[in-house]
Design a protein around this motif. Structure first.
Motif, PDB file in Angstrom:
ATOM      1  N   GLY A 271       0.848  -1.236   0.213  1.00 18.44           N
ATOM      2  CA  GLY A 271       0.044  -0.103   0.073  1.00 18.44           C
ATOM      3  C   GLY A 271       0.866   1.329   0.081  1.00 18.44           C
ATOM      4  O   GLY A 271       0.396   2.306   0.262  1.00 18.44           O
ATOM      5  N   SER A 274      -1.136   3.021  -2.811  1.00 22.01           N
ATOM      6  CA  SER A 274      -2.751   2.916  -2.482  1.00 22.01           C
ATOM      7  C   SER A 274      -3.418   3.760  -1.338  1.00 22.01           C
ATOM      8  O   SER A 274      -4.218   4.428  -1.455  1.00 22.01           O
ATOM      9  N   HIS A 284      -8.242   0.803  -6.119  1.00 21.46           N
ATOM     10  CA  HIS A 284      -8.531  -0.754  -6.351  1.00 21.46           C
ATOM     11  C   HIS A 284      -6.891  -1.184  -6.458  1.00 21.46           C
ATOM     12  O   HIS A 284      -6.215  -0.853  -7.276  1.00 21.46           O
ATOM     13  N   ALA A 285      -6.560  -1.815  -5.414  1.00 24.84           N
ATOM     14  CA  ALA A 285      -5.096  -2.249  -5.216  1.00 24.84           C
ATOM     15  C   ALA A 285      -4.837  -3.905  -5.766  1.00 24.84           C
ATOM     16  O   ALA A 285      -5.672  -4.850  -5.164  1.00 24.84           O
ATOM     17  N   GLU A 287      -1.918  -7.026  -6.290  1.00 24.67           N
ATOM     18  CA  GLU A 287      -0.822  -7.500  -5.999  1.00 24.67           C
ATOM     19  C   GLU A 287      -0.685  -8.885  -5.793  1.00 24.67           C
ATOM     20  O   GLU A 287      -1.636  -9.457  -5.259  1.00 24.67           O
ATOM     21  N   VAL A 293      -1.059  -8.314   0.349  1.00 27.62           N
ATOM     22  CA  VAL A 293      -2.648  -7.586   0.161  1.00 27.62           C
ATOM     23  C   VAL A 293      -3.238  -7.624   1.549  1.00 27.62           C
ATOM     24  O   VAL A 293      -4.139  -6.738   2.018  1.00 27.62           O
ATOM     25  N   ASP A 297      -4.788  -4.422   3.572  1.00 27.93           N
ATOM     26  CA  ASP A 297      -6.141  -4.297   3.934  1.00 27.93           C
ATOM     27  C   ASP A 297      -6.485  -3.903   5.230  1.00 27.93           C
ATOM     28  O   ASP A 297      -7.254  -3.087   5.773  1.00 27.93           O
ATOM     29  N   HIS A 311      -9.296  -4.638  -3.263  1.00 31.28           N
ATOM     30  CA  HIS A 311      -8.182  -5.457  -3.447  1.00 31.28           C
ATOM     31  C   HIS A 311      -8.419  -6.757  -4.029  1.00 31.28           C
ATOM     32  O   HIS A 311      -9.347  -7.184  -4.000  1.00 31.28           O
TER      33      HIS A 311
END
Length: 406
Positions: A271, A274, A284-285, A287, A293, A297, A311
């Motif tokens: 992030g 992000s 919207h990420a 990985e 991830v 989050d 994500h």
């Protein structure tokens, strides 16, 4: 025999006609030495360059961590700009390459140290150039002081869990709550070793200690600050090398995406971009690493005042986001590894996204991918070189690509 250094190669070595590679030399210098294959050894500088300076670190002669301490800062900056320009020219492209942002000495916040147990204790430092020999670095000018403070812990780790037959790789990362250490190459874990390592983590005030794939001690969360969010990356996760370099990259990414309604962040890591972007727009990420991830989050969920961050854990090399999936995003951020992102860039080129912030750690693959975008109608804007790896041949950059909506 004498040699005239004509240019620097991509690893920072001087290159004379032949080619003959001469480490730690500069263009225009006349040198002599012993030719070993295509590499010059035992080099003597007969005529030095005006760009040659006294290396600021006394370990430079033996340590292999830095390649360019013998060169003036302005020379290195101009050379790194030229590396980017040459890579673009090879693809038939040109761009405004602005001034280089260079991280200061003593700012590296992550490094992998080599550590070996000896009869009298342990050696900790970096390998010498093209060598397995460990050079100790008590006066290192590269690492952040808080990283240097973790060297005694690395030494104790080698004594406690190392073998005299091989080196430990001790990856140390500075966090908000103390050092985060991941060790590879040590003895197999058993009960007594776990207990000894737990005690070591306490004595050295480590935030977290991991041995291979197992977390041995978690005293405090090894947090990183990404915008208003605090994130606990998994052990060994990617982090920008310096806080200053990260800030420069983030500033450019925020500038390029400013005003976008929805943003997709590709190769999002934990992030880095992000979460700061989510202060201004939904993100919207994407990985590949599911643990990274999950860390992203969790950081978003515990932060205050951020827009929604969705994500996905997805391998963008094998399964890139398709144009239909990219529909509705007004801007994209992409920060791939050194191999670049040929497949994902092709899908971006076919999408309707108006602005792309492209972060890269490899000018050659960046230029290849930039050509794909330019051929699809994007205009490449300013390119900013970010030198996080001071005194090295490593080059990072961030560039803007923009096109008007159809």
């Amino acid at each position: 025999m004498t040699y005239v250094i004509e240019r620097l190669g991509h690893l920072g070595d001087g290159i004379a006609d032949g080619p003959v590679y001469a480490p730690r030399t500069l263009p225009g210098e006349v040198v002599t030495g012993t030719l070993d294959g295509d590499t010059l050894r035992d080099i003597r500088i007969e005529t030095p360059s005006a760009n040659r300076v006294r290396p600021p670190c006394r370990h430079f002669g033996a340590c292999g961590a830095c390649q360019l301490q013998h060169a003036a800062d302005d020379f290195v900056e101009n050379w790194k700009r030229k590396v980017v320009e040459t890579a673009l020219e090879a693809q038939g492209l040109s761009a405004d390459v602005g001034p280089v942002v260079t991280s200061p000495p003593g700012s590296r916040r992550r490094a992998t140290l080599a550590a070996r147990r000896t009869k009298r204790g342990a050696l900790v430092g970096f390998h010498g150039r093209s060598s397995d020999t460990i050079t100790e670095i008590p006066d290192c000018q590269l690492l952040h002081p808080r990283l240097m403070a973790a060297v005694p812990a690395a030494r104790d780790l080698a004594v406690t869990g190392g073998s005299r037959k091989g080196n430990l790789a001790v990856a140390v990362t500075e966090t908000l709550n103390g050092p985060d250490i991941l060790v590879r190459g040590g003895k197999p874990l058993n009960g007594p070793l776990r207990a000894a390592l737990g005690d070591l983590a306490r004595r050295h005030d480590l935030a977290r200690l991991s041995w291979e794939d197992e977390v041995i001690a978690l005293r405090l969360p090894p947090e990183q600050q990404f915008g208003p969010a605090r994130v606990v990356p998994p052990p060994g996760a990617f982090l920008q090398a310096t806080a200053e370099g990260e800030a420069a990259l983030r500033s450019e990414v925020l500038r390029i995406t400013h005003g976008a309604g929805r943003i997709v962040d590709l190769f999002a890591g934990c992030g880095t971009f992000s979460l700061p972007l989510a202060q201004y727009a939904p993100v919207h990420a994407v990985e590949a690493d599911a643990a990274m991830v999950a860390a992203l989050d969790a950081g978003w969920r515990h932060a205050q005042g951020l827009k929604p961050v969705t994500h996905a854990a997805r391998d963008l090399f094998r399964d890139p986001l398709e144009p239909a999936e990219l529909a509705g995003f007004e801007a994209a951020v992409i920060d791939p590894p050194r191999a670049g992102a040929h497949a994902q860039i092709g899908r971006l080129a076919d999408s309707g996204i108006q602005r792309i912030a492209h972060v890269s750690c490899n000018p050659v693959t960046f230029a290849r991918d930039a050509r794909t975008l330019v051929r699809a109608g994007y205009v490449m804007g300013p390119v900013r070189v970010i030198d996080q790896f001071r005194w090295s041949a490593h080059v990072e950059l961030v560039a803007e690509f923009r096109r008007e909506p159809v």
